[in-house]
Design a protein around this motif. Structure first.
Motif, short mmCIF file in Angstrom:
data_model
loop_
_atom_site.label_atom_id
_atom_site.label_comp_id
_atom_site.label_asym_id
_atom_site.label_seq_id
_atom_site.Cartn_x
_atom_site.Cartn_y
_atom_site.Cartn_z
N GLU A 1 0.75 -1.22 0.21
CA GLU A 1 0.17 -0.03 0.14
C GLU A 1 0.75 1.21 0.12
O GLU A 1 0.60 2.23 -0.72
N ALA A 2 1.89 1.24 0.60
CA ALA A 2 2.59 2.37 0.84
C ALA A 2 3.47 2.92 -0.47
O ALA A 2 3.72 3.92 -0.90
N THR A 3 3.79 1.70 -0.99
CA THR A 3 4.71 1.61 -2.34
C THR A 3 3.67 2.40 -3.43
O THR A 3 3.96 3.21 -4.23
N GLY A 4 2.39 1.78 -3.18
CA GLY A 4 1.31 2.40 -4.20
C GLY A 4 1.12 4.13 -4.29
O GLY A 4 1.21 4.69 -4.82
N MET A 5 1.39 4.29 -2.65
CA MET A 5 1.14 5.58 -2.29
C MET A 5 2.06 6.24 -2.81
O MET A 5 2.05 7.53 -3.42
N ALA A 6 3.39 5.89 -3.00
CA ALA A 6 4.65 6.78 -3.28
C ALA A 6 4.45 6.63 -5.08
O ALA A 6 5.00 7.73 -5.43
N ARG A 7 3.95 5.87 -5.58
CA ARG A 7 3.78 5.70 -6.97
C ARG A 7 2.91 6.79 -7.31
O ARG A 7 3.11 7.42 -8.39
N ALA A 8 2.03 6.92 -6.75
CA ALA A 8 0.95 7.97 -7.03
C ALA A 8 1.17 9.30 -6.49
O ALA A 8 0.29 10.54 -6.82
N PHE A 9 2.16 9.59 -5.93
CA PHE A 9 2.52 10.79 -5.45
C PHE A 9 2.72 11.91 -6.35
O PHE A 9 3.47 11.47 -7.44
N GLN A 10 2.19 13.10 -6.32
CA GLN A 10 2.36 14.21 -7.24
C GLN A 10 2.86 15.29 -6.43
O GLN A 10 2.20 15.91 -5.63
N ILE A 11 3.97 16.05 -7.23
CA ILE A 11 4.31 17.29 -6.76
C ILE A 11 3.29 18.15 -6.62
O ILE A 11 2.68 18.34 -7.67
N LYS A 12 3.03 19.22 -5.65
CA LYS A 12 2.21 20.28 -5.52
C LYS A 12 2.95 21.49 -5.59
O LYS A 12 4.11 21.56 -4.84
N ASN A 13 2.11 22.47 -6.06
CA ASN A 13 2.74 23.84 -5.94
C ASN A 13 2.16 24.62 -4.62
O ASN A 13 1.37 23.90 -4.03
N TRP A 14 2.62 25.49 -4.26
CA TRP A 14 2.46 26.21 -2.81
C TRP A 14 0.98 26.60 -3.09
O TRP A 14 0.21 26.38 -1.98
N GLU A 15 0.27 27.11 -4.07
CA GLU A 15 -1.26 27.42 -4.12
C GLU A 15 -2.02 26.15 -4.02
O GLU A 15 -3.03 26.49 -3.11
N GLU A 16 -1.53 25.11 -4.40
CA GLU A 16 -2.48 23.92 -4.36
C GLU A 16 -2.40 23.44 -2.80
O GLU A 16 -3.21 22.93 -2.29
N ILE A 17 -1.18 23.60 -2.16
CA ILE A 17 -0.85 22.94 -0.87
C ILE A 17 -1.82 24.06 0.01
O ILE A 17 -2.40 23.47 0.92
N GLN A 18 -1.80 25.32 -0.08
CA GLN A 18 -2.43 26.21 0.52
C GLN A 18 -4.11 26.08 0.48
O GLN A 18 -4.93 26.03 1.56
N ALA A 19 -4.60 25.50 -0.81
CA ALA A 19 -6.00 25.45 -1.04
C ALA A 19 -6.53 24.13 -0.11
O ALA A 19 -7.58 24.24 0.25
N LYS A 20 -5.62 23.12 -0.37
CA LYS A 20 -5.98 22.18 0.43
C LYS A 20 -6.20 22.21 1.87
O LYS A 20 -7.22 21.53 2.43
N ASP A 21 -5.20 23.00 2.49
CA ASP A 21 -4.94 23.16 3.80
C ASP A 21 -6.27 24.00 4.28
O ASP A 21 -7.00 23.81 5.37
#
Length: 261
Positions: free
Chosen positions: A240-260
């Motif tokens: 499961e953790a390996t799948g999470m790493a494969r699905a990981f996508q880099i976010k920009n700061w605006e996307e991080i702020q919007a999610k938070d």
């Protein structure tokens, strides 16, 4: 990603190594001096309106300073001060002019320039150390989304250097840098998830971030940590953790702020 020209990871102490090293990207000598100053309560501070006191000699010039500034801006394809133009002046040994260039760039919203000033006031390579100013500029850079500033600001909170120690605040900034793809921060976040320190205990996320750090080129520390955490996990969890790493996508700061938000 981090763009320092002469950096190295510094393991903090034995206790930290046992529970997962959090990294401070500074020169070894700067780290030693910072600890001595902070422990002794003698952190150097300058008045806010003072120009930085350069502690090394300026490099000799074969043209007027104004001409050099104009030249570096042309090289950087910029008509205004930026992190890059300040860095080009710095590399030529024009440290005072570099600080002025970065300061002007910060006033125009250049968060990378803020990171550079924070780094310089903390590392004390060419100016006297000023922890208050380092913290000020790291905060500007971090709040503006610069992952290098977020990493360093997290380290200050992690260790209580110039601020009251706050592991939750450290985790916040490490995670912001990690989500933007900074492998050093991904390693730090993994150590927090592994121990439930500042972040909720989550071995799968710890494994994911260790794996990302290894694959991103930070194998020196992360490989052993990945092996260790895997011993505490079931094959299903690892998958499961390996799948999470494969699905990981880099976010920009605006996307991080919007999610938070």
């Amino acid at each position: 990603m981090i763009r320092r020209t002469e950096v190295k990871a510094v393991a903090l102490n034995r206790e930290r190594r046992e529970r997962g090293v959090r990294l401070l990207w500074v020169f070894g000598s700067a780290l030693t001096l910072a600890l001595a100053l902070l422990i002794g309560g003698r952190a150097l501070a300058q008045k806010a309106d003072e120009a930085p006191e350069i502690t090394v000699d300026m490099a000799p010039l074969d043209m007027p300073v104004d001409a050099v500034i104009e030249e570096v801006r042309e090289e950087a394809d910029s008509a205004v001060p930026t992190e890059e133009t300040g860095f080009r002046l710095y590399r030529r040994g024009l440290y005072k002019e570099a600080f002025k260039e970065w300061s002007k760039a910060v006033e125009s919203g250049d968060v990378g320039a803020a990171y550079r000033l924070g780094e310089e006031y903390f590392d004390a390579k060419v100016v006297k150390r000023d922890i208050e100013k380092a913290l000020k500029y790291y905060k500007i850079g971090a709040n503006g989304g610069d992952p290098r500033a977020q990493m360093d600001l997290g380290t200050l909170y992690d260790n209580g250097w110039g601020v009251e120690r706050d592991i939750a605040e450290a985790a916040k900034w490490y995670l912001a840098a990690a989500q933007q793809g900074m492998v050093e921060a991904q390693y730090n976040v993994a150590t927090l998830y592994e121990k439930g320190d500042g972040l909720e205990l989550d071995l799968e996320r710890a494994y994911m971030y260790y794996l990302l750090a290894v694959e991103g080129g930070f194998a020196q520390f992360a490989t052993t940590a990945l092996e260790n955490v895997s011993r505490m996990m079931s094959p299903t969890q690892i998958k499961e953790a390996t799948g999470m790493a494969r699905a990981f996508q880099i976010k920009n700061w605006e996307e991080i702020q919007a999610k938070d938000g």
